[in-house]
Design a protein around this motif. Structure first.
Motif: not given
Length: 239
Positions: A146-160
């Motif tokens: 899923g997605e976690r942190m979301h700073p401008p222009g980026y989204t973190e892929v997480s909980a893999v």
């Protein structure tokens, strides 16, 4: 402030897309602790720590990725974890049509899967951070990302994560690709955090992730009393 938004991904997420999940005072912010244990600041230094103490409260704890440092002498640090921050500016994954969307009705199973596989901090409300997809076998949730942190222009892929009984079948990469394809379609760049000793680094590199920087995630406990029992911070990237 100067510097790249990924230098302080928690802060830039909490003053932007995740403002509704933030508890903020001055130059410090933390996620609602029922959603995520992470906190961050706009800068380093004494002023940032003063604001962070207010946000966390006496006896409060949080995970601080990369900042603010140095940690004051009276702040307890139960552990530090060395992580890589990896970005995938050239990754162009395709979504997997077999991936299923995960939502509120799946929260308990998502939490159970993460609790058993330990991809990082994951509580019942962590799914509120963004989109999550997964795979079921005979009705049982066996993998997700899923997605976690979301700073401008980026989204973190997480909980893999994948249930140990179902590893080696490509579920993790397929879930990551599904999440990543939507991030790229939004015109954003996927990134992730991984412990430096995690063998999954090789998989991420083959997908196109490259290391941007290495830093520490420090678990901190603010001195002072709290209205209830103090929860000892749990290791965020335990295997």
């Amino acid at each position: 402030m100067t510097g790249h938004v990924l230098d302080r991904p928690v802060w830039h997420s909490l003053i932007g897309v995740h403002t509704h999940l933030a508890r903020r005072h001055g130059s410090a912010a933390r996620y609602d602790p029922e959603v995520s244990p992470f906190a961050g600041t706009e800068a380093d230094g004494d002023a940032a720590w003063a604001d962070l103490r207010t946000v966390l409260g006496g006896g409060g704890s949080a995970f601080l990725p990369g900042s603010p440092f140095p940690v004051p002498d009276d702040v307890r640090v139960p552990f530090r974890v060395s992580v890589l921050q990896m970005v995938a500016p050239e990754w162009r994954p395709e979504p997997d049509p077999e991936a299923i969307e995960l939502g509120p009705a799946d929260a308990a199973e998502m939490h159970d899967l993460a609790s058993r596989t330990k991809p990082g901090p994951f509580d019942l409300r962590t799914r509120e951070l963004g989109r999550y997809v997964g795979y079921r076998v005979d009705g049982r949730l066996v993998a997700m990302a899923g997605e976690r942190m979301h700073p401008p222009g980026y989204t973190e892929v997480s909980a893999v994560c994948t249930d140990p009984e179902f590893r080696g079948r490509g579920y993790a990469v397929r879930a990551m690709s599904t999440i990543g394809s939507a991030i790229v379609a939004r015109g954003e760049t996927p990134f992730l955090h991984v412990a430096t000793d995690n063998p999954a680094i090789g998989i991420y590199e083959r997908l196109g992730f490259v290391t941007r920087l290495e830093y520490e995630v420090a678990a901190v406990v603010i001195p002072g009393s709290s209205p209830g029992p103090v929860d000892e911070p749990r290791h965020p990237y335990a295997e």
